[in-house]
Design a protein around this motif. Structure first.
Motif, PDB file in Angstrom:
ATOM      1  N   THR A  98       0.837  -1.193   0.000  1.00  0.00           N
ATOM      2  CA  THR A  98       0.000   0.000   0.000  1.00  0.00           C
ATOM      3  C   THR A  98       0.874   1.245   0.000  1.00  0.00           C
ATOM      4  OG1 THR A  98      -1.775  -1.127   1.188  1.00  0.00           O
ATOM      5  CG2 THR A  98      -1.788   1.273   1.220  1.00  0.00           C
ATOM      6  N   HIS A  99       0.627   2.133  -0.938  1.00  0.00           N
ATOM      7  CA  HIS A  99       1.354   3.396  -1.026  1.00  0.00           C
ATOM      8  C   HIS A  99       0.411   4.532  -0.681  1.00  0.00           C
ATOM      9  CE1 HIS A  99       3.638   6.796  -2.477  1.00  0.00           C
ATOM     10  NE2 HIS A  99       2.700   7.061  -3.364  1.00  0.00           N
ATOM     11  N   THR A 100       0.790   5.365   0.269  1.00  0.00           N
ATOM     12  CA  THR A 100      -0.036   6.492   0.691  1.00  0.00           C
ATOM     13  C   THR A 100       0.340   7.735  -0.111  1.00  0.00           C
ATOM     14  OG1 THR A 100      -0.212   5.600   2.925  1.00  0.00           O
ATOM     15  CG2 THR A 100      -0.737   7.930   2.625  1.00  0.00           C
ATOM     16  N   VAL A 101      -0.629   8.235  -0.908  1.00  0.00           N
ATOM     17  CA  VAL A 101      -0.420   9.460  -1.669  1.00  0.00           C
ATOM     18  C   VAL A 101      -0.658  10.677  -0.793  1.00  0.00           C
ATOM     19  CG1 VAL A 101      -1.218  10.813  -3.644  1.00  0.00           C
ATOM     20  CG2 VAL A 101      -1.027   8.328  -3.827  1.00  0.00           C
ATOM     21  N   SER A 102      -1.693  10.608   0.043  1.00  0.00           N
ATOM     22  CA  SER A 102      -2.003  11.677   0.988  1.00  0.00           C
ATOM     23  C   SER A 102      -2.734  11.050   2.161  1.00  0.00           C
ATOM     24  CB  SER A 102      -2.872  12.742   0.313  1.00  0.00           C
ATOM     25  OG  SER A 102      -4.150  12.213   0.020  1.00  0.00           O
ATOM     26  N   ALA A 103      -3.086  11.882   3.125  1.00  0.00           N
ATOM     27  CA  ALA A 103      -3.789  11.367   4.293  1.00  0.00           C
ATOM     28  C   ALA A 103      -5.143  10.781   3.912  1.00  0.00           C
ATOM     29  CB  ALA A 103      -3.969  12.483   5.318  1.00  0.00           C
ATOM     30  N   GLU A 104      -5.676  11.226   2.762  1.00  0.00           N
ATOM     31  CA  GLU A 104      -6.994  10.760   2.345  1.00  0.00           C
ATOM     32  C   GLU A 104      -6.930   9.686   1.264  1.00  0.00           C
ATOM     33  OE1 GLU A 104      -6.095  14.068   2.087  1.00  0.00           O
ATOM     34  OE2 GLU A 104      -6.818  14.577   4.092  1.00  0.00           O
ATOM     35  N   SER A 105      -5.750   9.417   0.750  1.00  0.00           N
ATOM     36  CA  SER A 105      -5.678   8.534  -0.409  1.00  0.00           C
ATOM     37  C   SER A 105      -4.568   7.501  -0.262  1.00  0.00           C
ATOM     38  CB  SER A 105      -5.440   9.374  -1.674  1.00  0.00           C
ATOM     39  OG  SER A 105      -5.272   8.559  -2.796  1.00  0.00           O
ATOM     40  N   GLU A 106      -4.915   6.256  -0.504  1.00  0.00           N
ATOM     41  CA  GLU A 106      -3.944   5.182  -0.513  1.00  0.00           C
ATOM     42  C   GLU A 106      -4.099   4.386  -1.801  1.00  0.00           C
ATOM     43  OE1 GLU A 106      -4.406   2.853   2.998  1.00  0.00           O
ATOM     44  OE2 GLU A 106      -3.146   4.183   4.204  1.00  0.00           O
ATOM     45  N   ILE A 107      -2.991   3.924  -2.352  1.00  0.00           N
ATOM     46  CA  ILE A 107      -2.994   3.159  -3.591  1.00  0.00           C
ATOM     47  C   ILE A 107      -2.272   1.845  -3.347  1.00  0.00           C
ATOM     48  CG2 ILE A 107      -2.239   3.113  -5.992  1.00  0.00           C
ATOM     49  CD1 ILE A 107      -2.307   6.156  -5.938  1.00  0.00           C
ATOM     50  N   LEU A 108      -2.848   0.767  -3.851  1.00  0.00           N
ATOM     51  CA  LEU A 108      -2.259  -0.552  -3.682  1.00  0.00           C
ATOM     52  C   LEU A 108      -1.389  -0.870  -4.888  1.00  0.00           C
ATOM     53  CD1 LEU A 108      -2.469  -2.815  -1.552  1.00  0.00           C
ATOM     54  CD2 LEU A 108      -4.131  -3.922  -3.063  1.00  0.00           C
ATOM     55  N   PHE A 109      -0.082  -0.997  -4.658  1.00  0.00           N
ATOM     56  CA  PHE A 109       0.841  -1.384  -5.707  1.00  0.00           C
ATOM     57  C   PHE A 109       1.276  -2.837  -5.494  1.00  0.00           C
ATOM     58  CE2 PHE A 109       2.228   3.262  -5.970  1.00  0.00           C
ATOM     59  CZ  PHE A 109       1.491   3.486  -7.121  1.00  0.00           C
ATOM     60  N   SER A 110       1.509  -3.515  -6.589  1.00  0.00           N
ATOM     61  CA  SER A 110       1.986  -4.895  -6.520  1.00  0.00           C
ATOM     62  C   SER A 110       3.152  -5.055  -7.479  1.00  0.00           C
ATOM     63  CB  SER A 110       0.853  -5.867  -6.890  1.00  0.00           C
ATOM     64  OG  SER A 110       1.315  -7.198  -6.874  1.00  0.00           O
ATOM     65  N   GLY A 111       4.149  -5.835  -7.080  1.00  0.00           N
ATOM     66  CA  GLY A 111       5.304  -6.030  -7.935  1.00  0.00           C
ATOM     67  C   GLY A 111       5.789  -7.469  -7.937  1.00  0.00           C
ATOM     68  N   ARG A 112       6.246  -7.920  -9.078  1.00  0.00           N
ATOM     69  CA  ARG A 112       6.774  -9.281  -9.155  1.00  0.00           C
ATOM     70  C   ARG A 112       8.144  -9.358  -8.483  1.00  0.00           C
ATOM     71  NH1 ARG A 112       7.835 -13.101 -14.444  1.00  0.00           N
ATOM     72  NH2 ARG A 112       7.856 -15.069 -13.296  1.00  0.00           N
ATOM     73  N   TYR A 113       8.949  -8.335  -8.701  1.00  0.00           N
ATOM     74  CA  TYR A 113      10.246  -8.237  -8.027  1.00  0.00           C
ATOM     75  C   TYR A 113      10.169  -6.981  -7.178  1.00  0.00           C
ATOM     76  CZ  TYR A 113      15.310  -8.403  -7.365  1.00  0.00           C
ATOM     77  OH  TYR A 113      16.570  -8.495  -6.825  1.00  0.00           O
ATOM     78  N   THR A 114      10.141  -7.136  -5.856  1.00  0.00           N
ATOM     79  CA  THR A 114       9.924  -6.014  -4.949  1.00  0.00           C
ATOM     80  C   THR A 114      11.146  -5.757  -4.084  1.00  0.00           C
ATOM     81  OG1 THR A 114       7.543  -6.446  -4.856  1.00  0.00           O
ATOM     82  CG2 THR A 114       8.466  -5.124  -3.091  1.00  0.00           C
ATOM     83  N   ILE A 115      11.520  -4.479  -4.007  1.00  0.00           N
ATOM     84  CA  ILE A 115      12.593  -4.048  -3.111  1.00  0.00           C
ATOM     85  C   ILE A 115      11.959  -3.108  -2.105  1.00  0.00           C
ATOM     86  CG2 ILE A 115      14.802  -2.853  -2.913  1.00  0.00           C
ATOM     87  CD1 ILE A 115      15.327  -3.611  -5.833  1.00  0.00           C
TER      88      ILE A 115
END
Length: 396
Positions: free
Chosen positions: A42-59
């Motif tokens: 989960t990536h937080t863009v702002s206090a009101e917005s969160e975006i779920l990112f997914s990756g095959r190779y994650t660091i």
């Protein structure tokens, strides 16, 4: 040639020299961890917005160095490489992304490479290809996130697939890189929501989109070639020096959608589309400045928009500034710059300056100004003879 086919041809040549393959001691190519083993982040863009990112190779929260190897993802909504509060230094990587993402919370969710949450990405001589709806090449988001890309090529095929995009205050450094897109809504470089980029020596071509799109983003362009035109909105800004900007498509070289953007050019070669349009100002107010800069072409300013044209240090404009008296155009000329008039024109305002009237070469055409505008008070509502036989005359 289809960009994806061109990229594939380059890949064959690149791989034949082992540039994109990293061999383990037994000669095997680098393999990716299975998708099921990598959780979504989960990536937080702002206090009101969160975006779920997914990756095959994650660091995540780590630093890694990769040399050679192939990294890919065929799953919609999954990046080939995802950085979350991490750092990656990669050289001669081959990255490929396919799969359509029909609906996305963020334009970057289907990107090949995602850089988020203060991550840092450095890629040299990358060969990155995508084919899918929303399959951006590299997407960088967040105030503390940054990406430095040097050399190589990024090519995308698919609607809404920018080659490189940055948002939410992220920063980019692009050097000697080739960016290619061949679908609609797919700029080669997209900067939005306070993102910024410095581009040096790029070769950029968008077949069906604007090559550079700035939506509340800023770019510094140094040399290189851009084909596809520029689109600006909001508080966008572009500062370009040297190099070549052109539009081979149907739209104007510069298009303004809204807001109060600015464009500053120094010694840039401008190549107009077949329509001859330098600018299409749909809404908002554009400040267009030139320093040692030659401008020419048609200006289209829709009702309610405004243009502030400033020429300095031996700059020139050749053309008709407006052919309709509703166009809100203000012209500023310094003592070394000239306007070569090619048709009767209307000015909302002509800024006072040393020798300004002598620097308007009328070629027998007349220029009309709004005598009720306070900025024209210095003209005293009087007509003036211009070099070339035309006149500067009050319209009201």
């Amino acid at each position: 040639m289809n960009i994806r086919l061109a990229a594939a041809a380059c890949l064959v040549l690149f791989a034949s020299g082992c540039a994109c393959q990293s061999a383990s001691p037994d000669g095997a190519a680098v393999t990716m961890p299975p998708t099921a083993d990598v959780p979504a982040v989960t990536h937080t863009v702002s206090a009101e917005s969160e975006i779920l990112f997914s990756g095959r190779y994650t660091i995540s929260g780590a630093e890694e160095t990769l040399s050679g190897g192939s990294y890919d993802s065929l799953t919609p909504g999954e990046a080939a490489i995802l950085l979350v509060s991490g750092r990656l230094d990669g050289t001669e990587l081959h990255i490929d992304k396919t799969g359509d993402l029909e609906e996305a919370e963020s334009p970057g969710q289907n990107a090949a490479v995602i850089v988020a949450d203060g991550s840092a990405l450095r890629l040299q001589q990358v060969l990155l290809t995508t084919n899918g709806r929303g399959a951006i090449g590299v997407f960088c988001t967040g105030d503390l996130s940054g990406a430095a890309l040097t050399g190589g090529m990024i090519a995308t095929s698919g609607t809404g697939s920018a080659a490189v995009a940055a948002a939410n205050g992220a920063s980019l450094s692009l050097d000697d890189l080739e960016l290619l897109t061949d679908s609609t809504d797919s700029p080669c470089l997209l900067l939005s929501s306070g993102a910024q980029a410095t581009a040096t020596g790029l070769t950029v071509r968008a077949v069906e989109s604007y090559a550079l799109e700035l939506a509340d983003g800023s770019a510094v362009w140094n040399g290189g070639t851009l084909d596809g035109g520029v689109c600006l909105s909001g508080t966008a800004s572009l500062a370009a020096e040297a190099g070549r900007l052109q539009s081979s498509g149907e739209h104007a070289l510069f298009t303004v959608q809204d807001g109060a953007p600015s464009v500053s050019l120094t010694g840039v070669l401008l190549v107009l589309p077949q329509s001859g349009r330098l600018l299409h100002l749909r809404s908002g107010t554009l400040t267009l400045s030139g320093d040692h800069q030659a401008f020419s072409g048609e200006l289209v300013c829709e009702q309610g928009s405004a243009l502030r044209l400033r020429l300095s240090s031996n700059s020139t404009f050749t053309g008709r500034l407006s052919n309709e008296n509703y166009m809100d155009i203000t012209l500023a000329l310094d003592a070394t710059s000239r306007w070569f008039v090619t048709g009767d024109s209307y000015l909302e305002a002509l800024e006072e300056g040393e020798g300004v009237l002598q620097n308007i070469e009328s070629n027998g055409f007349n220029v009309y100004y709004n005598s009720e505008n306070e900025a024209n008070a210095w003209l005293n509502s009087q007509p003036y003879a211009l070099p070339g036989g035309g006149y500067l005359s009050p319209l009201i």
